[in-house]
Structures are given as C-alpha cells and as structure tokens.
Design an enzyme around this catalytic site. Structure first.
Site, PDB file in Angstrom:
ATOM      1  N   ASP A 255      86.102 110.082  39.267  1.00  0.00           N
ATOM      2  CA  ASP A 255      87.163 110.014  38.257  1.00  0.00           C
ATOM      3  C   ASP A 255      86.984 108.745  37.430  1.00  0.00           C
ATOM      4  OD1 ASP A 255      88.425 112.371  39.112  1.00  0.00           O
ATOM      5  OD2 ASP A 255      89.545 111.277  40.638  1.00  0.00           O
TER       6      ASP A 255
ATOM      7  N   ASP B 201      89.260 117.748  35.429  1.00  0.00           N
ATOM      8  CA  ASP B 201      90.708 117.813  35.663  1.00  0.00           C
ATOM      9  C   ASP B 201      91.451 118.108  34.361  1.00  0.00           C
ATOM     10  OD1 ASP B 201      90.231 117.097  38.309  1.00  0.00           O
ATOM     11  OD2 ASP B 201      90.527 114.972  37.914  1.00  0.00           O
TER      12      ASP B 201
END
Length: 212
Positions: A136, A170
C-alpha cells in the site's frame, strides 16, 4: 489490464525503492506516497491470523476466476457499458491484490524500516506461496488536527482524515462498487436490439400519387 498494469508497476517501484514507513509528499501536505504492507484485506484490515491470510488469498483467487467468467457473461448479454467498466475495475483490483498475496513473498526480500527489498534475492523471498503481503502507498490526510471540544466522544483528540493507506487496486474496487450502487437502476439492464420498419419488396407503387 491497464489498471492491473499501473497497480503492479507502482507496487514494484515502491517495493524496490522505499523502506517501510518511508514517505514523500506528492501534493502539498494532503497527498503522500507512504509505503506500508498489510497481511490482510483492503485498507490495512486483517482477518484471522495465519489461517485467515491463506483463506483470504484463496478467496481472492476464487473471486477473480468467477469474476472473469461473470464478466464474459455480462459482455455476451450486452449489459450497460457502465456496468462493464465497473466490473472491470473490481476484477482488476481483486487481481492486483491477489498477485501480491500469491507471489510477492516468493520474489521479494523483506522490506523493513532500514532496508529496501530486493527483487529475486539469492536466499529466496521473505515468504512462501500464498503468504505475500499487499503493498500500500496512497495516503490522503485531508484533515490532520485536533477536533473541537464540542464533538461527542472524540472532542479535543487528535484526528486524521483520511487515515487508511491503500493502493490502486483498492481504489479500483471501491470506485467500481460505489458506482454500481449509485447507478444500479441504469446499469443493471441489458441493451435491447433496435428494430426498424421495413418496406415490403416487390410492392406496387402507384405513379399517380403525388407528394403534396
């Protein structure tokens, strides 16, 4: 394919150029590239320890396979283009995080706060098949300050919005799902073939008719 490519290229660059928790600003003080890894679901959520991680990876794999064939069905049945785009976003996002979970433990060394990971290290990767961590990096602290004292429960406390760090995959999943929910009445319909009136061939036309 474009979403998947961008997601993986960015993750590969982050993994091989940044240490854990390293960050740099992109736009002022409200958009940062901030490198973290998570063992679970989107936005850093976790699920059930070691067994949960394997179960989650297998669930992603099944979801991607089913999603691929379901997308083929939607295209074949000519559903709304908006639904197909949203479905493609969701499928690409799921596939992007699935690649991390399945293979990153095999092809990268561990990222730490003091060491940048290596691609295809001699001693092998930091994990085994299905045990990779999801990379991430997108961090948007749109508000970073102290809440007013009159706010119930959290008044006077330090507050950051938006705190979770996420990735392109995401974001693609979130955009796809939210768009379907907002436009479901328009998206969840099939295209119908247009019909046009035809003139019977061989019909006798009266030359005496005039156009007024």
């Amino acid at each position: 394919m474009l979403i998947l490519l961008v997601d993986q290229v960015l993750k590969f660059w982050i993994k091989t150029n940044m240490a854990i928790a390293e960050q740099f600003p992109m736009i002022s003080d409200w958009f940062y590239i901030h490198f973290i890894e998570n063992e679970g679901m989107a936005y850093g959520l976790k699920f059930g320890g070691e067994f949960g991680k394997i179960a989650l990876t297998l669930f992603r794999l099944v979801a991607v396979v089913i999603g691929f064939f379901y997308m083929k069905k939607l295209v074949r049945e000519k559903y709304h283009t908006g639904l197909l785009i949203c479905g493609a976003l969701i499928l690409a996002g799921a596939a992007g995080n699935l690649i991390d979970s399945m293979f990153y433990g095999l092809i990268f060394s561990a990222s730490t706060r003091y060491e940048v990971a290596q691609f295809l290290p001699e001693g092998g990767g930091y994990g085994t098949f299905l045990h990779g961590n999801v990379v991430d990096m997108l961090y948007f602290p749109l508000f970073d300050g102290t809440l007013p004292s009159w706010v119930p429960f959290w008044g006077g406390e330090h507050f950051i919005f938006f705190r979770p760090v996420f990735n392109i995959a995401d974001a693609a999943i979130s955009v796809g799902v939210i768009a379907i929910l907002l436009f479901q009445k328009r998206f969840l319909v099939k295209k119908t073939e247009e019909t046009h009136p035809t003139v019977e061939t061989g019909a006798i036309v009266d030359d005496r008719q005039q156009v007024m």
